[in-house]
Design a protein around this motif. Structure first.
Motif, PDB file in Angstrom:
ATOM      1  N   GLU A 104      45.087  24.355  41.008  1.00 19.51           N
ATOM      2  CA  GLU A 104      45.406  25.078  42.240  1.00 19.51           C
ATOM      3  C   GLU A 104      45.729  26.543  41.947  1.00 19.51           C
ATOM      4  OE1 GLU A 104      44.137  23.694  44.910  1.00 19.51           O
ATOM      5  OE2 GLU A 104      45.978  23.966  46.062  1.00 19.51           O
ATOM      6  N   TRP A 105      46.418  26.780  40.841  1.00 23.64           N
ATOM      7  CA  TRP A 105      46.670  28.158  40.379  1.00 23.64           C
ATOM      8  C   TRP A 105      45.332  28.885  40.173  1.00 23.64           C
ATOM      9  CZ3 TRP A 105      50.457  31.773  39.189  1.00 23.64           C
ATOM     10  CH2 TRP A 105      50.061  32.834  38.361  1.00 23.64           C
ATOM     11  N   ASP A 106      44.420  28.186  39.468  1.00 25.39           N
ATOM     12  CA  ASP A 106      43.114  28.797  39.179  1.00 25.39           C
ATOM     13  C   ASP A 106      42.353  29.098  40.479  1.00 25.39           C
ATOM     14  OD1 ASP A 106      43.613  28.667  36.481  1.00 25.39           O
ATOM     15  OD2 ASP A 106      42.437  26.850  36.143  1.00 25.39           O
ATOM     16  N   ARG A 107      42.415  28.164  41.432  1.00 27.83           N
ATOM     17  CA  ARG A 107      41.696  28.355  42.704  1.00 27.83           C
ATOM     18  C   ARG A 107      42.259  29.567  43.456  1.00 27.83           C
ATOM     19  NH1 ARG A 107      41.610  26.195  48.229  1.00 27.83           N
ATOM     20  NH2 ARG A 107      43.709  25.370  47.991  1.00 27.83           N
ATOM     21  N   LEU A 108      43.571  29.691  43.407  1.00 29.01           N
ATOM     22  CA  LEU A 108      44.237  30.800  44.103  1.00 29.01           C
ATOM     23  C   LEU A 108      43.892  32.141  43.459  1.00 29.01           C
ATOM     24  CD1 LEU A 108      46.316  31.140  46.420  1.00 29.01           C
ATOM     25  CD2 LEU A 108      48.111  30.963  44.708  1.00 29.01           C
ATOM     26  N   VAL A 109      43.989  32.186  42.132  1.00 29.02           N
ATOM     27  CA  VAL A 109      43.705  33.446  41.424  1.00 29.02           C
ATOM     28  C   VAL A 109      42.229  33.813  41.586  1.00 29.02           C
ATOM     29  CG1 VAL A 109      43.641  34.557  39.146  1.00 29.02           C
ATOM     30  CG2 VAL A 109      45.614  33.153  39.793  1.00 29.02           C
ATOM     31  N   ASP A 110      41.358  32.816  41.494  1.00 26.61           N
ATOM     32  CA  ASP A 110      39.920  33.086  41.635  1.00 26.61           C
ATOM     33  C   ASP A 110      39.589  33.609  43.035  1.00 26.61           C
ATOM     34  OD1 ASP A 110      39.601  32.239  39.075  1.00 26.61           O
ATOM     35  OD2 ASP A 110      38.391  30.472  39.542  1.00 26.61           O
ATOM     36  N   THR A 111      40.201  33.008  44.052  1.00 26.03           N
ATOM     37  CA  THR A 111      39.870  33.392  45.427  1.00 26.03           C
ATOM     38  C   THR A 111      40.500  34.730  45.797  1.00 26.03           C
ATOM     39  OG1 THR A 111      39.859  31.034  45.997  1.00 26.03           O
ATOM     40  CG2 THR A 111      39.866  32.601  47.823  1.00 26.03           C
ATOM     41  N   ASN A 112      41.754  34.923  45.433  1.00 24.06           N
ATOM     42  CA  ASN A 112      42.472  36.109  45.902  1.00 24.06           C
ATOM     43  C   ASN A 112      42.276  37.333  45.026  1.00 24.06           C
ATOM     44  OD1 ASN A 112      43.412  34.322  47.764  1.00 24.06           O
ATOM     45  ND2 ASN A 112      45.584  34.635  47.361  1.00 24.06           N
ATOM     46  N   LEU A 113      42.022  37.115  43.727  1.00 22.19           N
ATOM     47  CA  LEU A 113      41.983  38.266  42.807  1.00 22.19           C
ATOM     48  C   LEU A 113      40.618  38.427  42.131  1.00 22.19           C
ATOM     49  CD1 LEU A 113      43.496  40.602  41.512  1.00 22.19           C
ATOM     50  CD2 LEU A 113      44.468  38.994  39.857  1.00 22.19           C
ATOM     51  N   LYS A 114      40.109  37.328  41.538  1.00 17.56           N
ATOM     52  CA  LYS A 114      38.821  37.464  40.837  1.00 17.56           C
ATOM     53  C   LYS A 114      37.727  37.894  41.809  1.00 17.56           C
ATOM     54  CE  LYS A 114      35.972  34.147  39.090  1.00 17.56           C
ATOM     55  NZ  LYS A 114      35.466  33.072  38.214  1.00 17.56           N
ATOM     56  N   SER A 115      37.778  37.391  43.023  1.00 15.61           N
ATOM     57  CA  SER A 115      36.768  37.755  44.026  1.00 15.61           C
ATOM     58  C   SER A 115      36.727  39.267  44.245  1.00 15.61           C
ATOM     59  CB  SER A 115      37.082  37.060  45.355  1.00 15.61           C
ATOM     60  OG  SER A 115      38.310  37.555  45.886  1.00 15.61           O
ATOM     61  N   MET A 116      37.896  39.884  44.227  1.00 17.57           N
ATOM     62  CA  MET A 116      37.955  41.338  44.471  1.00 17.57           C
ATOM     63  C   MET A 116      37.397  42.116  43.275  1.00 17.57           C
ATOM     64  SD  MET A 116      41.262  41.974  46.863  1.00 17.57           S
ATOM     65  CE  MET A 116      41.668  40.827  48.219  1.00 17.57           C
ATOM     66  N   PHE A 117      37.663  41.586  42.074  1.00 17.12           N
ATOM     67  CA  PHE A 117      37.033  42.176  40.870  1.00 17.12           C
ATOM     68  C   PHE A 117      35.517  42.063  40.968  1.00 17.12           C
ATOM     69  CE2 PHE A 117      35.249  40.055  36.955  1.00 17.12           C
ATOM     70  CZ  PHE A 117      34.715  41.209  36.397  1.00 17.12           C
ATOM     71  N   LEU A 118      35.023  40.868  41.284  1.00 13.88           N
ATOM     72  CA  LEU A 118      33.566  40.642  41.271  1.00 13.88           C
ATOM     73  C   LEU A 118      32.859  41.494  42.321  1.00 13.88           C
ATOM     74  CD1 LEU A 118      33.440  36.757  40.771  1.00 13.88           C
ATOM     75  CD2 LEU A 118      32.901  38.527  39.077  1.00 13.88           C
ATOM     76  N   CYS A 119      33.388  41.506  43.534  1.00 11.58           N
ATOM     77  CA  CYS A 119      32.728  42.301  44.584  1.00 11.58           C
ATOM     78  C   CYS A 119      32.829  43.786  44.277  1.00 11.58           C
ATOM     79  CB  CYS A 119      33.347  42.003  45.958  1.00 11.58           C
ATOM     80  SG  CYS A 119      32.841  40.416  46.612  1.00 11.58           S
TER      81      CYS A 119
END
Ligand code: NAI
Length: 249
Positions: A104-119
């Motif tokens: 759940e930590w990974d899902r949260l970090v991926d959705t809220n933070l990694k997504s912003m890095f990738l885009c």
């Protein structure tokens, strides 16, 4: 205000993102709606087109780099350029930290933070040769102060704040600005879920804002449009609170 400008809004199937897409379109921008929710995304685009605006929906899982690359490429291919990226999509997880499963930590970090890095990564590759662009990230007051009980969410938003400042610092030389908005509680489907769809809980939460009401998606969208526009051309690396005074106390 955004004549001939092309904007990507992530998480625009719902809430703040959908309203931001609507406000950009009303100001003549061409809007690329990105979301994992196909029905909601298509509904947003249908609404924009019904009102006579140019818009396209791209089904995107923002936690996957190939999807983010495809999103940016589609914007450039469809409308010929990319001027503005609004990194808005996010989720909230309310499980206390000592009970939070690792996935759940990974899902949260991926959705809220990694997504912003990738885009941002793929948008920058479009914006740098064009020598201009504006990135607006949707952070939260919980990126500035610790909202009780949602430590993992707070941590992701702290990351969004520093990602924003770093983008501003590193890409100013390319005439690319990066800013974020920090809302307190906004009346959206996310808030309905975290309040258990209970109107009394929502009314109680509204009292946390000195202004005495919840924010609206419009309140946040207007701040995003300001930061995306040339009216804020000397503003970069800032965190604009949209919080009814929550962090002023
Ligand atoms: P919402 O739940 O209404 O909309 C979020 C959208 O993001 C949804 O359409 C959802 O499908 C999309 N999304 C989620 N994961 C995705 C993924 N992996 N790929 C693509 N799309 C995905 O939420 P709301 O309230 O409009 O929130 C928008 C942003 O505002 C979030 O970043 C949130 O953290 C932030 N925020 C919200 C506040 C509130 O009180 N509602 C307060 C402060 C910040």
């Amino acid at each position: 205000m955004f004549q001939d400008k092309v904007v990507i809004v992530t998480g625009a199937a719902s809430g703040i993102g959908r309203q931001t897409a609507i406000e950009f379109a009303r100001q003549s921008a061409k809007v690329v709606v990105a979301d994992i929710d196909e029905k909601g995304g298509n509904d947003t685009v249908a609404q924009l087109k019904d009102d006579g605006h140019e818009a396209v929906f791209v089904t995107t899982d923002l936690t996957v780099e190939a999807d983010c690359a495809h999103l940016v490429a589609t914007a450039a291919e469809t409308f010929g350029r990319l001027d503005i990226l609004v990194n808005n999509a996010g989720i909230e997880v309310t499980t206390p930290l000592h009970e939070l499963p690792e996935h759940e930590w990974d899902r949260l970090v991926d959705t809220n933070l990694k997504s912003m890095f990738l885009c941002s990564k793929h948008a920058l590759r479009q914006m740098m040769p064009a020598a201009g662009g504006s990135i607006v990230n949707v952070c939260s007051v919980s990126g500035l102060v610790a909202w009780p009980g949602i430590a993992a969410y707070n941590a992701t938003k702290g990351g969004v704040l520093m990602l924003t400042k770093s983008l501003a610092t590193d890409y100013a030389q390319y005439n690319i600005r990066a800013n974020c908005v920090c809302p307190s509680i906004i009346d959206t489907p996310m808030t309905d879920v975290s309040n258990g769809h209970d109107a009394a809980v929502k009314a109680e939460k509204a009292k946390l804002n000195p202004i005495g009401r919840l924010g609206t998606p419009e309140d946040v969208a207007h701040a995003i449009l300001f930061l995306a526009s040339d009216k804020s051309s000397f503003i970069t690396g800032t965190a604009l609170t949209v919080d009814g005074g929550y962090t002023a106390i």
